[in-house]
Write an enzyme that holds these catalytic residues in place. Structure first.
Site, short mmCIF file in Angstrom:
data_model
loop_
_atom_site.label_atom_id
_atom_site.label_comp_id
_atom_site.label_asym_id
_atom_site.label_seq_id
_atom_site.Cartn_x
_atom_site.Cartn_y
_atom_site.Cartn_z
N LYS A 191 5.25 9.18 8.50
CA LYS A 191 5.18 9.18 10.05
C LYS A 191 5.82 9.70 10.93
CE LYS A 191 2.48 4.89 7.43
NZ LYS A 191 0.56 5.13 8.10
N TYR A 232 0.91 -1.25 -0.03
CA TYR A 232 -0.18 0.04 -0.34
C TYR A 232 0.73 0.96 0.24
CZ TYR A 232 -3.43 4.00 1.68
OH TYR A 232 -4.02 4.50 1.73
N ASP A 273 9.82 2.70 -0.97
CA ASP A 273 8.58 3.42 -0.14
C ASP A 273 8.37 3.37 1.72
OD1 ASP A 273 4.89 3.57 0.42
OD2 ASP A 273 5.93 4.23 1.58
P1 KE4 Z 1 -0.54 8.72 4.25
O1 KE4 Z 1 -0.92 9.31 3.18
O2 KE4 Z 1 -2.14 7.74 5.04
O3 KE4 Z 1 -0.22 9.39 5.53
O4 KE4 Z 1 0.10 7.33 3.74
C1 KE4 Z 1 0.26 6.77 2.39
C2 KE4 Z 1 1.09 5.54 2.89
C3 KE4 Z 1 2.06 4.87 2.03
N1 KE4 Z 1 3.49 4.10 2.46
C4 KE4 Z 1 2.95 3.66 3.43
C5 KE4 Z 1 4.09 2.51 2.92
C6 KE4 Z 1 2.58 3.48 4.02
O5 KE4 Z 1 2.31 2.12 4.99
C7 KE4 Z 1 1.34 4.51 4.15
C8 KE4 Z 1 -0.19 4.76 5.50
N2 KE4 Z 1 0.14 3.42 5.81
C9 KE4 Z 1 -1.30 3.34 6.78
C10 KE4 Z 1 -1.41 2.27 7.34
N3 KE4 Z 1 -1.32 0.65 6.64
C11 KE4 Z 1 -2.30 4.33 6.85
C12 KE4 Z 1 -3.20 4.56 8.18
C13 KE4 Z 1 -4.53 4.72 7.57
O6 KE4 Z 1 -5.27 4.58 5.70
O7 KE4 Z 1 -4.97 5.36 8.10
#
Ligand code: KE4
Length: 434
Positions: free
Chosen positions: A268, A145, A240
């Site tokens: 994060k 993801y 990523d």
């Molecule tokens: P954000 O757009 O949510 O800040 O980041 C996206 C993203 C990109 N790359 C990786 C490897 C990620 O894990 C994420 C977002 N992680 C999720 C948790 N698995 C965010 C939690 C959520 O979607 O509420």
């Protein structure tokens, strides 16, 4: 049974005004059922809901809170910064300071651009790879993801899988057709894709240690193989590390596997709990980014001083207190205890951990990719999740998420967690015997 009276009322009202009552789908408890506790506040390793329940928190905002909720270092930095202004739309020295810290920590990164979410970071990284290589296709691994922009919402993990939409409606065919998906840990499949389309591929984007199928680890040589085949075909490698950066190791998971990507995405932890993400990499590539180069990308609140100062405080504290290594040791101890508790209850699990991340997979088979991760027993996970919640342990409400430790998790927290796990695995065992 937990008293969730006020959360139940709040959840009903929230669903009137916000789709599913939440601002990010995984928080809805959709896949595990029940009412999500509405949180009043957090401190250290704990969160407290509006009904007064206390939980030891292993979500940690899905990764950002390396030192736990509201560590003094970050709170002080934000309070000092807010009196000077929250955002100017003009450059500040804090942006230089955080960029320098990141370049010092992530060896492959020579220049950084700040954005406000991991989605923005990976979206921009893809555009940069396409601009730099003048190619259009990209490769991603099934179950990884990378945020919710169109090019990458194809066979996506995390909430997309949790909510049953790994391929979201609304993504134009014209976009999805440029995204090639391959199983993680599958060199043969990747080789076949490059043999057929090597000349069209702008980049491979990957979580080096995927955390969005639950935590899945690359088998020996896989990351090296990806690096070699991208170099051979003139494609860029985008790591990523939005989740694994400073969670896998202080140098990112790429440092554990000795990988030298062209572009790295972060998020994060680098915001210390405020919205900060970044993409960075080799100078020659980053100089394509506007206004230094032609590839456009912008953001009103990018690099805002409040978030920059929170990030500087968090990363500085992390370095000065060797936080990553300390958390790796505590996580290894906790996961060994979880494995033992599951074995004593006769519940087959695969427990994966790396740095301060871990996942308990309810499966009797090895978990190496999306296919095997999605064979886990959802009922078993659901019983485990709710039994732990009842015992005051707050886990990510999905089998396809990773748990996170923090420096604030005490030996007493670990002990309480293991006792709760012993009880919870016994509940699962009763279900499995039916
Ligand atoms: P954000 O757009 O949510 O800040 O980041 C996206 C993203 C990109 N790359 C990786 C490897 C990620 O894990 C994420 C977002 N992680 C999720 C948790 N698995 C965010 C939690 C959520 O979607 O509420």
């Amino acid at each position: 049974m937990l008293n969730l009276t006020k959360s139940t009322r709040a959840f009903a009202e929230a669903q009137e005004y916000t789709p599913g009552g939440v601002n990010s789908p995984v928080r809805s408890f959709r896949s595990v059922g029940g009412v999500p506790p509405f949180i009043q506040n957090g401190k250290g390793s704990k969160i407290y809901d509006i009904d007064g329940n206390e939980y030891i928190d292993y979500v940690m905002s899905y990764g950002p809170l390396l030192m736990g909720h509201v560590p003094d270092c970050v709170a002080k930095a934000i309070k000092a910064a807010v009196d000077r202004g929250t955002s100017y739309g003009a450059p500040t020295v804090a942006e230089i300071e955080l960029a320098k810290l990141i370049c010092k920590l992530i060896k492959s990164v020579e220049m950084v651009r700040f954005v406000n979410s991991g989605t923005e970071a990976t979206m921009s990284a893809l555009r940069l790879a396409r601009a730099y290589t003048k190619r259009e296709s990209i490769v991603k691994f099934i179950g990884c993801y990378h945020g919710h922009h169109d090019s990458l919402l194809v066979k996506a993990g995390s909430g997309a899988t949790t909510c049953g939409v790994p391929d979201s409606p609304g993504v134009p065919r014209g976009v999805a057709m440029n995204t090639i998906t391959v199983p993680f840990n599958d060199e043969t499949a990747l080789e076949a894709v490059f043999a057929e389309k090597g000349k069209e591929i702008a980049a491979v984007i990957m979580e080096p240690t995927p955390g969005n199928m639950g935590l899945v680890l690359p088998h020996d040589g896989f990351l090296d193989f990806v690096r070699k085949i991208t170099k051979k075909h003139g494609a860029l490698l985008i790591c990523d590390e939005v989740m694994s950066g400073f969670r896998g190791a202080q140098g990112g998971s790429q440092s554990l596997y000795n990988i030298d990507p062209d572009i790295t995405c972060l998020g994060k932890v680098i915001g210390g709990g405020l919205p900060v993400a970044a993409y960075g990499g080799k100078r020659e590539i980053m100089m394509m980014v506007s206004p230094a180069g032609p590839m456009y990308q912008a953001g009103t609140l990018s690099g805002n001083p409040l978030a920059m100062n929170a990030g500087i405080a968090a990363l500085t504290y992390m370095i000065e207190n060797d936080v990553c290594n300390k958390l790796t040791a505590v996580t290894a101890k906790l996961t060994a205890g979880l494995e033992k508790a599951a074995a004593e209850a006769g519940v087959p699990v695969q427990v994966h951990h790396l740095g301060s991340m871990f996942t308990v997979f309810f499966s009797d088979k090895p978990i190496t990719d999306y296919e095997s991760a999605t064979q886990c027993n959802p009922e078993a996970f659901k019983i485990y999740f709710h039994s732990m919640l009842e015992k005051g342990i707050y886990l990510p409400p999905s089998q396809f998420e990773t748990n996170f430790l923090s420096l604030a998790h005490s030996p007493e927290d670990i002990e309480k967690t293991l006792q709760a796990a012993a009880y919870s695995f016994k509940q699962v065992a009763k279900h499995l015997k039916k």
